[in-house]
Design a protein around this motif. Structure first.
Motif, PDB file in Angstrom:
ATOM      1  N   GLY A  90       1.575  16.993   0.640  1.00 52.27           N
ATOM      2  CA  GLY A  90       2.895  17.563   0.378  1.00 52.27           C
ATOM      3  C   GLY A  90       3.082  17.653  -1.120  1.00 52.27           C
ATOM      4  N   SER A  91       4.103  18.412  -1.530  1.00 54.18           N
ATOM      5  CA  SER A  91       4.300  18.561  -2.977  1.00 54.18           C
ATOM      6  C   SER A  91       5.779  18.498  -3.335  1.00 54.18           C
ATOM      7  CB  SER A  91       3.695  19.888  -3.441  1.00 54.18           C
ATOM      8  OG  SER A  91       4.306  20.943  -2.717  1.00 54.18           O
ATOM      9  N   GLY A  92       6.601  18.048  -2.403  1.00 58.27           N
ATOM     10  CA  GLY A  92       8.039  17.960  -2.677  1.00 58.27           C
ATOM     11  C   GLY A  92       8.397  16.674  -3.405  1.00 58.27           C
ATOM     12  N   LEU A  93       9.712  16.419  -3.443  1.00 56.64           N
ATOM     13  CA  LEU A  93      10.250  15.242  -4.136  1.00 56.64           C
ATOM     14  C   LEU A  93       9.611  13.947  -3.670  1.00 56.64           C
ATOM     15  CD1 LEU A  93      14.157  15.613  -4.125  1.00 56.64           C
ATOM     16  CD2 LEU A  93      12.587  15.460  -6.082  1.00 56.64           C
ATOM     17  N   MET A  94       9.483  13.811  -2.336  1.00 59.19           N
ATOM     18  CA  MET A  94       8.962  12.556  -1.794  1.00 59.19           C
ATOM     19  C   MET A  94       7.488  12.389  -2.147  1.00 59.19           C
ATOM     20  SD  MET A  94      11.600  11.167  -0.621  1.00 59.19           S
ATOM     21  CE  MET A  94      10.908   9.665   0.041  1.00 59.19           C
ATOM     22  N   ALA A  95       6.725  13.474  -2.073  1.00 61.05           N
ATOM     23  CA  ALA A  95       5.295  13.398  -2.387  1.00 61.05           C
ATOM     24  C   ALA A  95       5.096  12.961  -3.837  1.00 61.05           C
ATOM     25  CB  ALA A  95       4.629  14.755  -2.149  1.00 61.05           C
ATOM     26  N   VAL A  96       5.868  13.562  -4.736  1.00 63.61           N
ATOM     27  CA  VAL A  96       5.740  13.238  -6.162  1.00 63.61           C
ATOM     28  C   VAL A  96       6.147  11.779  -6.401  1.00 63.61           C
ATOM     29  CG1 VAL A  96       6.621  13.773  -8.469  1.00 63.61           C
ATOM     30  CG2 VAL A  96       6.039  15.629  -6.893  1.00 63.61           C
ATOM     31  N   GLY A  97       7.240  11.372  -5.760  1.00 64.24           N
ATOM     32  CA  GLY A  97       7.727   9.989  -5.920  1.00 64.24           C
ATOM     33  C   GLY A  97       6.707   8.980  -5.414  1.00 64.24           C
ATOM     34  N   ILE A  98       6.124   9.260  -4.248  1.00 65.65           N
ATOM     35  CA  ILE A  98       5.153   8.323  -3.668  1.00 65.65           C
ATOM     36  C   ILE A  98       3.893   8.271  -4.542  1.00 65.65           C
ATOM     37  CG2 ILE A  98       3.660   7.866  -1.668  1.00 65.65           C
ATOM     38  CD1 ILE A  98       5.935   9.193   0.067  1.00 65.65           C
ATOM     39  N   ALA A  99       3.432   9.441  -5.009  1.00 64.06           N
ATOM     40  CA  ALA A  99       2.240   9.469  -5.869  1.00 64.06           C
ATOM     41  C   ALA A  99       2.487   8.640  -7.131  1.00 64.06           C
ATOM     42  CB  ALA A  99       1.882  10.911  -6.225  1.00 64.06           C
ATOM     43  N   GLU A 100       3.695   8.760  -7.688  1.00 60.98           N
ATOM     44  CA  GLU A 100       4.001   7.982  -8.902  1.00 60.98           C
ATOM     45  C   GLU A 100       3.961   6.484  -8.616  1.00 60.98           C
ATOM     46  OE1 GLU A 100       7.493   9.042 -11.317  1.00 60.98           O
ATOM     47  OE2 GLU A 100       7.718   6.907 -11.782  1.00 60.98           O
TER      48      GLU A 100
ATOM     49  N   VAL B  94       2.368   4.876  -6.285  1.00 56.42           N
ATOM     50  CA  VAL B  94       0.981   4.462  -6.045  1.00 56.42           C
ATOM     51  C   VAL B  94       0.251   4.304  -7.379  1.00 56.42           C
ATOM     52  CG1 VAL B  94      -1.244   5.332  -5.164  1.00 56.42           C
ATOM     53  CG2 VAL B  94       0.808   5.431  -3.706  1.00 56.42           C
ATOM     54  N   ALA B  95       0.389   5.317  -8.261  1.00 57.15           N
ATOM     55  CA  ALA B  95      -0.338   5.298  -9.533  1.00 57.15           C
ATOM     56  C   ALA B  95       0.181   4.195 -10.458  1.00 57.15           C
ATOM     57  CB  ALA B  95      -0.235   6.658 -10.220  1.00 57.15           C
ATOM     58  N   ARG B  96       1.464   3.924 -10.404  1.00 53.55           N
ATOM     59  CA  ARG B  96       2.029   2.842 -11.218  1.00 53.55           C
ATOM     60  C   ARG B  96       1.432   1.493 -10.843  1.00 53.55           C
ATOM     61  NH1 ARG B  96       7.056   2.694 -14.034  1.00 53.55           N
ATOM     62  NH2 ARG B  96       7.965   4.769 -14.249  1.00 53.55           N
ATOM     63  N   SER B  97       1.069   1.361  -9.570  1.00 50.60           N
ATOM     64  CA  SER B  97       0.558   0.065  -9.122  1.00 50.60           C
ATOM     65  C   SER B  97      -0.937  -0.084  -9.407  1.00 50.60           C
ATOM     66  CB  SER B  97       0.832  -0.113  -7.633  1.00 50.60           C
ATOM     67  OG  SER B  97      -0.030   0.743  -6.912  1.00 50.60           O
ATOM     68  N   GLY B  98      -1.538   0.918 -10.035  1.00 52.18           N
ATOM     69  CA  GLY B  98      -2.944   0.818 -10.426  1.00 52.18           C
ATOM     70  C   GLY B  98      -3.891   1.513  -9.458  1.00 52.18           C
ATOM     71  N   MET B  99      -3.355   2.022  -8.346  1.00 47.55           N
ATOM     72  CA  MET B  99      -4.222   2.732  -7.407  1.00 47.55           C
ATOM     73  C   MET B  99      -4.294   4.212  -7.794  1.00 47.55           C
ATOM     74  SD  MET B  99      -2.956   1.223  -3.778  1.00 47.55           S
ATOM     75  CE  MET B  99      -2.049  -0.305  -3.775  1.00 47.55           C
ATOM     76  N   HIS B 100      -5.207   4.911  -7.138  1.00 45.36           N
ATOM     77  CA  HIS B 100      -5.362   6.339  -7.431  1.00 45.36           C
ATOM     78  C   HIS B 100      -4.673   7.159  -6.334  1.00 45.36           C
ATOM     79  CE1 HIS B 100      -7.460   9.537  -9.644  1.00 45.36           C
ATOM     80  NE2 HIS B 100      -7.254  10.173  -8.503  1.00 45.36           N
ATOM     81  N   ALA B 101      -3.838   8.112  -6.726  1.00 47.36           N
ATOM     82  CA  ALA B 101      -3.169   8.977  -5.748  1.00 47.36           C
ATOM     83  C   ALA B 101      -3.789  10.364  -5.805  1.00 47.36           C
ATOM     84  CB  ALA B 101      -1.677   9.060  -6.053  1.00 47.36           C
ATOM     85  N   VAL B 102      -4.109  10.901  -4.635  1.00 50.02           N
ATOM     86  CA  VAL B 102      -4.612  12.282  -4.548  1.00 50.02           C
ATOM     87  C   VAL B 102      -3.546  13.086  -3.823  1.00 50.02           C
ATOM     88  CG1 VAL B 102      -6.524  13.762  -3.859  1.00 50.02           C
ATOM     89  CG2 VAL B 102      -6.921  11.309  -4.219  1.00 50.02           C
ATOM     90  N   LEU B 103      -2.866  13.945  -4.574  1.00 53.16           N
ATOM     91  CA  LEU B 103      -1.770  14.720  -3.987  1.00 53.16           C
ATOM     92  C   LEU B 103      -2.292  16.090  -3.568  1.00 53.16           C
ATOM     93  CD1 LEU B 103       1.863  14.910  -5.238  1.00 53.16           C
ATOM     94  CD2 LEU B 103       0.608  17.016  -4.795  1.00 53.16           C
ATOM     95  N   ARG B 104      -2.117  16.405  -2.295  1.00 53.61           N
ATOM     96  CA  ARG B 104      -2.611  17.692  -1.801  1.00 53.61           C
ATOM     97  C   ARG B 104      -1.432  18.638  -1.558  1.00 53.61           C
ATOM     98  NH1 ARG B 104      -2.107  21.017   2.963  1.00 53.61           N
ATOM     99  NH2 ARG B 104      -3.934  22.340   2.997  1.00 53.61           N
TER     100      ARG B 104
END
Ligand code: CAA
Length: 284
Positions: free
Chosen positions: A12-22, A24-34
């Motif tokens: 997804g690429s909406g508000l929730m997708a961007v928020g979740i990716a952030e 995840v990445a803040r916690s040190g993991m890698h987020a792959v947003l499709r």
């Protein structure tokens, strides 16, 4: 980090997708947003960068941390880029047929050991689990808007999920610094099942002429210490999303408190969907 590794797919690429990716990445993991197109992938990336830039401007985040977070989010348009993710969370449109098709595709592509999760607010998670060959590894991981800020995540257990899947999902939620709660796969889970009758009744009160929108919002902020009143919150959630949540809840529970109020339908029909269209109950 979790024992599940550190590569999390977000569809997804909406508000929730961007928020979740952030998150995840803040916690040190890698987020792959499709995202579905290069264009929506680049909009999502710029939303992410804009949000982080605001944090840097406010002095809440170091520029070097921002760069590290951005470097841990990659975007793609091809689902196959999610093949080696440990957990994939979908945040696409709240339409069951669309989500089921996506789960079929993910099931064929993503590593057999991975958890496939949905961020749905109200759709039955079991309906997504049952179209896969791994129904025991499908659950709900439901974030709240804005996902970057709100601490809660509901870990939703469909009847098909294994104990191990729920335990892994809960470990992931805690590894990204969120507060997880466990809930069965029933419409609205905990939060929306309690929140939406309240929001809907606020609209009824406005329709009745009991009080103005502004005064209802002021009352619930000042009288209950809520961060925002019901109309500001409806506009934040989105009126189309709110309507669809109420319709699903009403179909499940046949309770009049969930029957969407005419004013909500009217605003949605007029294209006034809340903050995202710059007008909903309020004009922005
Ligand atoms: N992205 C990142 N950070 C954000 C943000 C966003 N979209 N919106 C606000 N923030 C941050 C701000 O930067 C600020 O952080 P700092 O103090 O570190 O700078 C913090 O959140 C507070 O923001 P503000 O001071 O600008 O404004 P506020 O105090 O009014 O907070 C709010 C804004 C966080 C949205 C707050 O009003 C709130 O919590 N409202 C209730 C939201 C809510 O109930 N959401 C649930 C909706 S239901 C749902 O999501 C379920 C569903 O399935 C539909």
């Amino acid at each position: 980090m979790t024992s599940d590794g550190n590569r999390i797919g977000v569809v997804g690429s909406g508000l929730m997708a961007v928020g979740i990716a952030e998150v995840v990445a803040r916690s040190g993991m890698h987020a792959v947003l499709r995202a579905r197109s290069d264009e929506s992938a680049s909009v999502a990336r710029s939303q992410l960068e804009k949000g982080l830039a605001r944090q840097v401007e406010k002095g809440k985040l170091e520029a070097v941390e921002r760069d590290a977070i951005v470097s841990r989010v990659s975007t793609c348009t091809d689902l196959s880029a999610l093949a080696d993710c440990d957990i994939v969370i979908e945040t696409v449109v709240e339409d069951l047929a669309t989500k089921q098709q996506l789960f079929r595709e993910l099931d064929a592509i993503v590593a057999a050991s991975a958890i496939l999760a949905t961020n749905t607010s109200t759709l039955p998670v079991v309906e997504m689990a049952r179209v896969t060959n791994r129904p025991d590894q499908v659950c709900g991981i439901h974030f709240f808007n804005p996902a970057q800020v709100l601490p809660l995540v509901e870990v939703v257990r469909p009847i098909t999920a294994s104990d191990d899947t729920i335990a892994r999902a809960a470990r992931f939620v805690s590894a990204i610094g969120k507060d997880g709660v466990h809930v069965l796969d029933r419409a609205g889970f905990i939060v929306n099942a309690l929140l939406f009758p309240y929001l809907n009744n606020a609209i009824r009160m406005l329709e009745d002429g009991t009080a103005s929108m502004e005064d209802i919002d002021t009352a619930m902020k000042g009288g209950c210490n809520f961060p925002m009143g019901p109309f500001a919150l409806l506009d934040l959630v989105g009126l189309d999303t709110s309507l669809s949540i109420l319709e699903t809840l009403h179909a499940s529970f046949a309770d009049e408190n969930f029957a969407p109020r005419p004013k909500l339908r009217e605003l949605v029909a007029a294209g006034r969907l809340g903050r995202k269209t710059k007008a909903g109950f309020y004009v922005y």
